[in-house]
Design an enzyme around this catalytic site. Sequence first.
Site, PDB file in Angstrom:
ATOM      1  N   ASP A  51      35.355  -4.226 -33.326  1.00 21.50           N
ATOM      2  CA  ASP A  51      36.913  -4.191 -33.195  1.00 21.50           C
ATOM      3  C   ASP A  51      37.346  -3.416 -34.418  1.00 21.50           C
ATOM      4  O   ASP A  51      38.067  -2.484 -34.406  1.00 21.50           O
ATOM      5  CB  ASP A  51      37.438  -5.659 -33.592  1.00 21.50           C
ATOM      6  CG  ASP A  51      37.204  -6.410 -32.111  1.00 21.50           C
ATOM      7  OD1 ASP A  51      37.972  -6.652 -31.316  1.00 21.50           O
ATOM      8  OD2 ASP A  51      36.039  -6.983 -32.168  1.00 21.50           O
ATOM      9  N   GLU A  74      45.862  -3.745 -32.582  1.00 21.14           N
ATOM     10  CA  GLU A  74      45.575  -5.095 -32.378  1.00 21.14           C
ATOM     11  C   GLU A  74      45.235  -5.541 -33.896  1.00 21.14           C
ATOM     12  O   GLU A  74      45.814  -6.742 -34.440  1.00 21.14           O
ATOM     13  CB  GLU A  74      44.628  -5.551 -31.475  1.00 21.14           C
ATOM     14  CG  GLU A  74      44.371  -6.866 -31.489  1.00 21.14           C
ATOM     15  CD  GLU A  74      43.462  -7.491 -30.396  1.00 21.14           C
ATOM     16  OE1 GLU A  74      43.427  -8.956 -30.274  1.00 21.14           O
ATOM     17  OE2 GLU A  74      42.922  -6.872 -29.800  1.00 21.14           O
ATOM     18  N   THR A 122      36.986  -9.288 -26.472  1.00 20.25           N
ATOM     19  CA  THR A 122      35.901  -9.651 -27.608  1.00 20.25           C
ATOM     20  C   THR A 122      35.078 -10.690 -27.311  1.00 20.25           C
ATOM     21  O   THR A 122      33.952 -10.634 -27.513  1.00 20.25           O
ATOM     22  CB  THR A 122      36.833  -9.817 -28.909  1.00 20.25           C
ATOM     23  OG1 THR A 122      37.591  -8.429 -29.245  1.00 20.25           O
ATOM     24  CG2 THR A 122      35.890  -9.732 -30.112  1.00 20.25           C
ATOM     25  N   THR A 195      42.689 -15.581 -15.981  1.00 19.29           N
ATOM     26  CA  THR A 195      42.016 -15.491 -17.285  1.00 19.29           C
ATOM     27  C   THR A 195      40.841 -16.317 -17.233  1.00 19.29           C
ATOM     28  O   THR A 195      40.785 -17.292 -16.264  1.00 19.29           O
ATOM     29  CB  THR A 195      43.146 -16.280 -18.332  1.00 19.29           C
ATOM     30  OG1 THR A 195      42.291 -16.087 -19.670  1.00 19.29           O
ATOM     31  CG2 THR A 195      43.527 -17.548 -17.897  1.00 19.29           C
ATOM     32  N   HIS A 198      41.841 -18.761 -21.142  1.00 19.35           N
ATOM     33  CA  HIS A 198      42.922 -19.114 -21.478  1.00 19.35           C
ATOM     34  C   HIS A 198      43.617 -19.967 -20.668  1.00 19.35           C
ATOM     35  O   HIS A 198      45.083 -19.735 -20.538  1.00 19.35           O
ATOM     36  CB  HIS A 198      43.671 -17.884 -22.270  1.00 19.35           C
ATOM     37  CG  HIS A 198      43.240 -17.179 -23.200  1.00 19.35           C
ATOM     38  ND1 HIS A 198      43.336 -17.782 -24.531  1.00 19.35           N
ATOM     39  CD2 HIS A 198      42.308 -16.204 -23.341  1.00 19.35           C
ATOM     40  CE1 HIS A 198      42.579 -16.781 -25.374  1.00 19.35           C
ATOM     41  NE2 HIS A 198      42.138 -16.036 -24.711  1.00 19.35           N
ATOM     42  N   ASP A 247      47.418  -4.944 -24.898  1.00 19.28           N
ATOM     43  CA  ASP A 247      46.340  -5.267 -23.807  1.00 19.28           C
ATOM     44  C   ASP A 247      47.208  -4.739 -22.619  1.00 19.28           C
ATOM     45  O   ASP A 247      46.302  -4.435 -21.507  1.00 19.28           O
ATOM     46  CB  ASP A 247      46.678  -7.042 -23.364  1.00 19.28           C
ATOM     47  CG  ASP A 247      45.723  -7.551 -24.600  1.00 19.28           C
ATOM     48  OD1 ASP A 247      44.943  -7.218 -24.981  1.00 19.28           O
ATOM     49  OD2 ASP A 247      46.595  -8.615 -25.219  1.00 19.28           O
TER      50      ASP A 247
END
Length: 309
Positions: A51, A74, A122, A195, A198, A247
């Site tokens: 990242d 981000e 990630t 998702t 989440h 995103d």
Amino acid sequence: MSGNPAVVMRLVASAHAVADKAGSIVRRVLHSGELGIVEKTGANDLQTLADRLVQQSICASLSKHFPKITIIGEEDLPFEEVKEDLIENGHNKEILQKSCPLEYSTLNEEELVVWVDPLDGTKEYTEGLLDNVTVLIGIAHGGKAIAGVINQPFFNYQLGAEADMGRTLWAVLGLGAFGFQLKEVPDGRRIVTTTRSHSNKIVTECVDAMEPHEVMRVGGAGNKIIQLIEGKASAYVFASPGCKKWDTCAPEAILHAVGGKLTDMHGHAYCYDANVKHMNSTGVLATLRNHQYYASRVPQAVLQALKSD
């Protein structure tokens, strides 16, 4: 194309080359075995060395060649000198050969906002779910996502070491989308992608309300939009805050370029101006076709829970 391509086309051509480099950085970090994982806000919100390096690479490379654009990434990284080997000076020549849509042909750098997710998915990256991972570079003008570049660093990884690893998809509104084969889910099939990590009661209730024949739970917003444009899913349904502008900007541009639609759960478009809040707080609903069908099935309780700002 004339000898002086439009700023938008030059930016997309550079972003394509930068995304290719980003993909190789993501693979290199994984193969090193030293992911350098840190938790940001919890176990489902991670940051790795990939990242950090990819964001440095993308931001430094694009800033070098387009010093007046606004770039929003981000990762909240401390300012430091970026190593020369992270900077990409190349550009995709094929993109420069294409004509810029008239409405974007006179835009200046100052009018463009670039939204960067250096590593979308990630958590999946750290768990070895490599096909979920993407690098996202979205370009906005006047609050609207007008172009996007998505790199899939591990495309073809299941085919083994001999396979040609990774690919880059890109699009400009009014020009088209490239780097993939557009496919649609067979008529009458409702396949919802949502998702993986989440979920909650509201998310599940909204997915169920779509009366899907099948539900796929995968990581990464970029990955879910690719499922839509390659005929693996018919709707991306995420009735929760959680997604951010970085995103959705690039994936939205690619989806819109092939006639699809991305909105919040109320059917409203998101704004990608530089000064907007980063959270997509009223959820995400994206489809390649039949957006109205899915929007009409969002339960009232979900709309109440995700009140518009």
